[in-house]
Design a protein around this motif. Structure first.
Motif, PDB file in Angstrom:
ATOM      1  N   PHE A  33       0.823  -1.205   0.000  1.00 26.95           N
ATOM      2  CA  PHE A  33       0.000   0.000   0.000  1.00 26.95           C
ATOM      3  C   PHE A  33       0.861   1.260   0.000  1.00 26.95           C
ATOM      4  CE2 PHE A  33      -1.977   3.226   2.850  1.00 26.95           C
ATOM      5  CZ  PHE A  33      -3.023   3.613   2.039  1.00 26.95           C
ATOM      6  N   GLU A 131     -12.429  -7.341   4.979  1.00 25.96           N
ATOM      7  CA  GLU A 131     -13.260  -8.485   4.573  1.00 25.96           C
ATOM      8  C   GLU A 131     -12.433  -9.759   4.415  1.00 25.96           C
ATOM      9  OE1 GLU A 131     -16.565  -8.508   4.106  1.00 25.96           O
ATOM     10  OE2 GLU A 131     -17.015  -6.368   4.142  1.00 25.96           O
ATOM     11  N   ASP A 136      -4.042  -9.362   0.873  1.00 22.88           N
ATOM     12  CA  ASP A 136      -4.843  -8.700  -0.161  1.00 22.88           C
ATOM     13  C   ASP A 136      -6.123  -8.091   0.418  1.00 22.88           C
ATOM     14  OD1 ASP A 136      -3.024  -9.253  -2.148  1.00 22.88           O
ATOM     15  OD2 ASP A 136      -4.093 -11.018  -2.896  1.00 22.88           O
ATOM     16  N   ASP A 137      -6.736  -8.769   1.389  1.00 22.35           N
ATOM     17  CA  ASP A 137      -7.940  -8.238   2.042  1.00 22.35           C
ATOM     18  C   ASP A 137      -7.601  -6.958   2.808  1.00 22.35           C
ATOM     19  OD1 ASP A 137      -9.479 -10.527   1.230  1.00 22.35           O
ATOM     20  OD2 ASP A 137      -8.640 -11.635   2.922  1.00 22.35           O
ATOM     21  N   LEU A 139      -5.045  -4.982   2.234  1.00 17.00           N
ATOM     22  CA  LEU A 139      -4.696  -3.965   1.240  1.00 17.00           C
ATOM     23  C   LEU A 139      -5.950  -3.286   0.685  1.00 17.00           C
ATOM     24  CD1 LEU A 139      -2.628  -2.496  -0.493  1.00 17.00           C
ATOM     25  CD2 LEU A 139      -2.639  -4.468  -2.048  1.00 17.00           C
ATOM     26  N   ARG A 140      -6.985  -4.059   0.362  1.00 14.98           N
ATOM     27  CA  ARG A 140      -8.236  -3.467  -0.135  1.00 14.98           C
ATOM     28  C   ARG A 140      -8.856  -2.521   0.900  1.00 14.98           C
ATOM     29  NH1 ARG A 140      -8.576  -8.354  -2.701  1.00 14.98           N
ATOM     30  NH2 ARG A 140      -9.659  -9.409  -1.004  1.00 14.98           N
ATOM     31  N   ALA A 141      -8.809  -2.908   2.162  1.00  8.54           N
ATOM     32  CA  ALA A 141      -9.359  -2.047   3.220  1.00  8.54           C
ATOM     33  C   ALA A 141      -8.539  -0.764   3.354  1.00  8.54           C
ATOM     34  CB  ALA A 141      -9.409  -2.803   4.541  1.00  8.54           C
ATOM     35  N   GLU A 143      -6.865   0.723   0.970  1.00  6.96           N
ATOM     36  CA  GLU A 143      -7.231   1.560  -0.185  1.00  6.96           C
ATOM     37  C   GLU A 143      -8.576   2.241   0.058  1.00  6.96           C
ATOM     38  OE1 GLU A 143      -5.462   2.444  -2.681  1.00  6.96           O
ATOM     39  OE2 GLU A 143      -3.852   0.968  -2.707  1.00  6.96           O
ATOM     40  N   SER A 144      -9.521   1.491   0.602  1.00  7.39           N
ATOM     41  CA  SER A 144     -10.850   2.026   0.868  1.00  7.39           C
ATOM     42  C   SER A 144     -10.809   3.175   1.868  1.00  7.39           C
ATOM     43  CB  SER A 144     -11.752   0.908   1.390  1.00  7.39           C
ATOM     44  OG  SER A 144     -13.004   1.418   1.770  1.00  7.39           O
TER      45      SER A 144
END
Length: 192
Positions: A33, A131, A136-137, A139-141, A143-144
């Protein structure tokens, strides 16, 4: 005390350095990130048996300029005050004191689904749900939350812990004891 510029955005993790806290996945996610978002810096406060392993992992990822393990700090409150949000990637967690403290300081929380999470987190209101438990989970959070408006989440964070205030809890216990005491008194009078 970190020697970073005030333009950097501090992300805080307050945690024992143990396996249940899923810190290797958090470090991997944050390293990826922060390569894309170099304004972010992760400070991990706490001690535990994985410190050496985690320090080596940060070095192997070449992320020493973006991730630091601070150990035990004298007053964690100043870290809450300086941070953008608290992140926790735990596999197992009860009702976390670190989550409660962060919310009380007005920090949104970015957390995995664990035992105490459903009592504290209101996704999109006072934080973000991770989630899953993989890098990867996480990382998505990250970014969000980096794209979210944190100002309203800060206000909601402070409000969301009011139910957990010790004065309110003591008041509830007092009311319960008084109610039960009155029921016993009335019950004794009815039997007489």
């Amino acid at each position: 005390s970190l020697g970073i510029s005030v333009e950097r955005k501090l992300v805080l993790c307050v945690s024992r350095l143990t396996g249940q806290k899923n810190l290797p996945a958090l470090i991997d996610a944050f390293a990826a990130f922060s390569q894309r978002r170099p304004e972010y810096f992760l400070a991990i406060v706490g001690e535990g048996g994985l410190r050496s392993e985690l320090t080596d992992r940060v070095a192997r990822l070449g992320a020493e300029d973006r991730i630091r393990l601070l150990g035990v700090v004298e007053y964690v409150g100043r870290w809450y005050l300086a941070s953008e949000f608290l992140i926790s990637a735990s596999l197992i967690e009860g009702l976390s004191n670190a989550h409660l403290e962060a919310l009380a300081f007005g920090l949104p929380i970015v957390v995995t689904q664990t035992g105490g999470t459903q009592e504290l987190l209101r996704p999109g209101v006072n934080g973000v749900l991770i989630e899953g438990y993989a890098a990867d989970d996480i990382l998505r959070a990250l970014e969000s939350v980096s794209e979210a408006g944190l100002a309203s989440m800060r206000t909601a964070a402070r409000a969301s812990v009011q139910d957990f205030d010790i004065r309110r809890t003591v008041g509830r216990y007092e009311a319960l004891f008084m109610e039960r005491s009155e029921e016993r008194r009335v019950g004794k009078e009815c039997r007489s």
